[in-house]
Design an enzyme around this catalytic site. Structure first.
Site: not given
Ligand SMILES: Cc1cn([C@H]2C[C@H](O)[C@@H](COP(=O)(O)OP(=O)(O)O[C@H]3O[C@H](C)C(=O)[C@H](O)[C@H]3O)O2)c(=O)[nH]c1=O
Length: 178
Positions: A62, A71, A131, A167
């Site tokens: 991402h 980060k 992070y 993803d």
């Molecule tokens: C990233 C993020 C997500 N969310 C909420 C949005 C969704 O409802 C839920 C899961 O989000 P997401 O599927 O995008 O989470 P990850 O797949 O862990 O995403 C992260 O994964 C990689 C490793 C990264 O470095 C980024 O910080 C980020 O993209 O958390 C939030 O409320 N705030 C946030 O900063």
């Protein structure tokens, strides 16, 4: 605190000092003045994230097209293989990646500057990752590169992974050039 170079100049691994005693141990996991001085970080961290993944979950790759986030990644519980991909157009290491194992026991941290895609795969039953980010979450400007893009050739330590729907639909790296 030890700062270790990686094969990409601006991506640094940090080994914080661990103070062991009969009770257990103490670690400063972040200290603004020292980290800014040693890592040359010129922006303050403004958001802390914490995610829990079960074994085989791969989150990434991402990045935010606008309001890019540097980060500082660490593992609170378990083990991950953490990856940063240089997507800075014009960078001498454009398209190159760094992968490091961050664990609860090695306490290593990875500093990933702005202009990188980030992802990790959980290698233990539970992997808790915390992070710090230098800008706020901006879902309208978030993008994803496919974890197994053939041009990047990231050698993930496991081949069968669990992905979010988002993803699954990651971009091809070459489409980034458009
Ligand atoms: C990233 C993020 C997500 N969310 C909420 C949005 C969704 O409802 C839920 C899961 O989000 P997401 O599927 O995008 O989470 P990850 O797949 O862990 O995403 C992260 O994964 C990689 C490793 C990264 O470095 C980024 O910080 C980020 O993209 O958390 C939030 O409320 N705030 C946030 O900063």
């Amino acid at each position: 605190m030890k700062v270790i170079d990686t094969k990409i100049a601006d991506v640094k691994m940090i080994e914080p000092s661990v103070f062991n005693d009969a009770r257990g141990y103490f670690v400063e996991t972040f200290q603004a003045d020292r980290y800014q001085r040693l890592l040359g970080i010129d922006k303050a961290f403004v958001q802390d994230n914490y995610s829990r993944s079960r074994k085989g979950v791969l989150r990434g790759l991402h990045y935010q097209k606008v309001n890019p986030q540097a980060k500082l990644v660490r593992v609170v519980k378990g083990t991950i293989f953490d990856v940063a991909v240089d997507i800075r157009k014009g960078s001498v290491t454009f398209g190159q990646w760094v992968g490091v194992e961050l664990t609860e026991t090695n306490m290593r941290q990875l500093y990933i500057p702005e202009g990188f895609a980030h992802g990790f795969v959980a290698l233990t039953e539970i992997a808790d990752v915390e992070y710090k980010c230098t800008d706020y979450y901006d879902p309208s400007n978030e993008a994803c590169i496919k974890w197994n893009d053939p041009e990047l050739g990231i050698t993930w330590p496991i081949k069968s992974v669990i992905l979010s729907d988002k993803d699954e639909k990651g971009l091809r790296f070459k489409d980034l050039l458009k």
